[in-house]
Design an enzyme around this catalytic site. Structure first.
Site, PDB file in Angstrom:
ATOM      1  CG  HIS A  41      -1.065  -0.352   3.566  1.00  0.00           C
ATOM      2  ND1 HIS A  41      -2.104   0.331   4.725  1.00  0.00           N
ATOM      3  CD2 HIS A  41      -0.288   0.928   3.241  1.00  0.00           C
ATOM      4  CE1 HIS A  41      -2.005   1.518   4.698  1.00  0.00           C
ATOM      5  NE2 HIS A  41      -1.196   2.066   3.622  1.00  0.00           N
ATOM      6  NE  ARG A  69       0.672   3.281   8.767  1.00  0.00           N
ATOM      7  CZ  ARG A  69       1.007   3.862   7.632  1.00  0.00           C
ATOM      8  NH1 ARG A  69       2.096   4.602   7.733  1.00  0.00           N
ATOM      9  NH2 ARG A  69       0.095   3.745   6.580  1.00  0.00           N
ATOM     10  NE  ARG A  75      -5.296   5.020   2.754  1.00  0.00           N
ATOM     11  CZ  ARG A  75      -4.272   4.817   3.585  1.00  0.00           C
ATOM     12  NH1 ARG A  75      -3.152   5.277   3.074  1.00  0.00           N
ATOM     13  NH2 ARG A  75      -4.337   4.530   4.644  1.00  0.00           N
ATOM     14  CG  ASP A  85       5.298   0.039  -1.795  1.00  0.00           C
ATOM     15  OD1 ASP A  85       5.513   1.473  -1.416  1.00  0.00           O
ATOM     16  OD2 ASP A  85       4.785  -0.459  -0.662  1.00  0.00           O
ATOM     17  CD  GLN A 140      -2.337   3.069  -0.453  1.00  0.00           C
ATOM     18  OE1 GLN A 140      -2.156   3.976   0.566  1.00  0.00           O
ATOM     19  NE2 GLN A 140      -3.046   3.809  -1.453  1.00  0.00           N
ATOM     20  CB  CYS A 188       0.596   2.976  -1.560  1.00  0.00           C
ATOM     21  SG  CYS A 188       2.179   2.452  -0.804  1.00  0.00           S
TER      22      CYS A 188
HETATM   23  N1   CP Z   1       0.354   4.978   1.825  1.00  0.00           N
HETATM   24  C1   CP Z   1       0.437   5.380   3.258  1.00  0.00           C
HETATM   25  O1   CP Z   1      -0.261   4.478   3.959  1.00  0.00           O
HETATM   26  O2   CP Z   1       0.830   6.769   3.446  1.00  0.00           O
HETATM   27  P1   CP Z   1       1.386   6.993   4.869  1.00  0.00           P
HETATM   28  O3   CP Z   1       2.313   5.956   5.323  1.00  0.00           O
HETATM   29  O4   CP Z   1       1.802   8.386   4.993  1.00  0.00           O
HETATM   30  O5   CP Z   1       0.198   6.877   5.805  1.00  0.00           O
HETATM   31  N1  NVA Z   2       5.279  -0.772   1.888  1.00  0.00           N
HETATM   32  C1  NVA Z   2       5.078   0.233   2.521  1.00  0.00           C
HETATM   33  C2  NVA Z   2       3.988   1.162   2.525  1.00  0.00           C
HETATM   34  C3  NVA Z   2       3.894   2.805   2.997  1.00  0.00           C
HETATM   35  C4  NVA Z   2       2.825   2.939   2.956  1.00  0.00           C
HETATM   36  C5  NVA Z   2       5.846   0.383   3.920  1.00  0.00           C
HETATM   37  O1  NVA Z   2       5.341  -0.371   4.687  1.00  0.00           O
HETATM   38  O2  NVA Z   2       6.541   1.200   4.335  1.00  0.00           O
END
Ligand code: CP
Ligand code: NVA
Length: 302
Positions: free
Chosen positions: A128, A101, A286, A218, A131, A258
């Site tokens: 992502h 990530r 997930r 989101d 997700q 998400c």
């Molecule tokens: N939705 C999601 O990816 O959550 P986190 O940022 O908690 O991993």
């Molecule tokens: N769009 C958000 C998703 C978090 C899971 C971010 O990138 O922070």
């Protein structure tokens, strides 16, 4: 067999995605007792915060007989400037898979290019995809599938929106995105997928949601965009998913997010806690979807 990565939804074909969802559903029903990750280790590099991604991958690897290592990007040498290509080759000598990530999607592509083991995208500024696997599994459970359904996206044209566009192109469902001007999805991803599925972009959340079967939103400021919070709150006025907006959706429509969510910004308390919300099934999924993904990419051939 060459190693396979999962950096974006189109890395899997429609048939491969179907097989993945079937496997995830079997795992969820506890109809699956194999330990395809026995003796194997997933390294998880995080340059951003996480609750769901970290815990679901770690628990998932354990349940499949394997082990997961949390590697904060700040604490490994990557954070002090060790090249990604060196990190990739070194980690490939110890691990059986890497989940990462981070910010720049190109960094994940470089990691995958130099790693000899599967690399999984656990979120970048662009995409992502893990997700979306959980979201599609949730839609399959709640609505029986996405064929003939209309999926609405209300809010930022961010990593989630871009991944929904990739999913629509790969699976062929109708996707309607409502994004404020200046916050559109990635133009190249939009262009590529518009040729494959009915995907529309509007400035009007009501138009996107009317008659839709799934309503998604989101946060307005994603990780790394915290300094833009106030400016984004102004730009996103009128984009909050509230009961009045949900009432325009189809009678059996579900609400997805998400998470983490900001109640009172992109969604009201009554929608996220309401009868149409599936956000906690979505979060649970997930685990099941990523177990199926790890078994597919990292498991020993059966
Ligand atoms: N939705 C999601 O990816 O959550 P986190 O940022 O908690 O991993
Ligand atoms: N769009 C958000 C998703 C978090 C899971 C971010 O990138 O922070």
């Amino acid at each position: 067999m060459p190693k396979r990565d999962f950096l974006a939804i189109p890395d899997f074909s429609r048939d491969e995605l179907t097989a993945l969802f079937d496997l995830a559903a079997a795992m969820k029903r506890q109809d699956y007792r194999d330990k395809p990750l026995a003796g194997k280790t997933l390294g998880m590099i995080f340059a951003k915060s996480s609750t769901r991604t970290r815990v679901s991958f770690e628990v998932g690897a354990y349940q499949l007989g394997g082990h997961a290592l949390f590697l904060s990007a700040r604490d490994i040498q990557l954070g002090r400037g060790e090249p990604i290509r060196d990190t990739a080759r070194v980690l490939s000598r110890y691990l059986d898979g890497i989940m990462i990530r981070t910010f720049d999607h190109a960094d994940v592509e470089e990691l995958a290019r130099f790693a000899s083991i599967p690399v999984i995208n656990g979120l970048t500024d662009l995409l992502h995809p893990c997700q979306i696997l959980a979201d599609l599994l949730t839609i399959r459970e709640s609505l029986g599938g996405w064929e003939g359904k209309a999926i609405a996206w209300v809010g930022d044209g961010n990593n989630m929106a871009n991944s929904w566009i990739n999913a629509a192109g790969t699976l062929g469902f109708e996707l309607r995105l409502a994004c404020p001007e200046g916050y559109d999805p990635d133009p190249a991803i939009l262009e590529r997928n518009r040729a494959k599925a009915p995907i529309v972009l509007t400035r009007d959340p009501k138009a996107a949601v009317t008659g839709a079967d799934v309503v998604n939103t989101d946060v307005w400021a994603s990780m790394g965009q915290e300094a833009e919070q106030a400016e984004r709150e102004r730009a996103f006025q009128g984009y909050m998913v509230d009961d009045a907006l949900m009432d325009r959706a189809s009678r059996d429509a579900i609400f997805l997010h998400c998470l983490p969510a900001h109640r009172g910004e992109e969604v009201t308390e009554s929608v996220i806690e309401g009868r149409r919300s599936r956000v906690f099934d979505q979060a649970e999924n997930r685990l099941h979807a990523q177990k199926a993904l790890m078994a597919t990419l990292m498991g020993d051939p059966r």
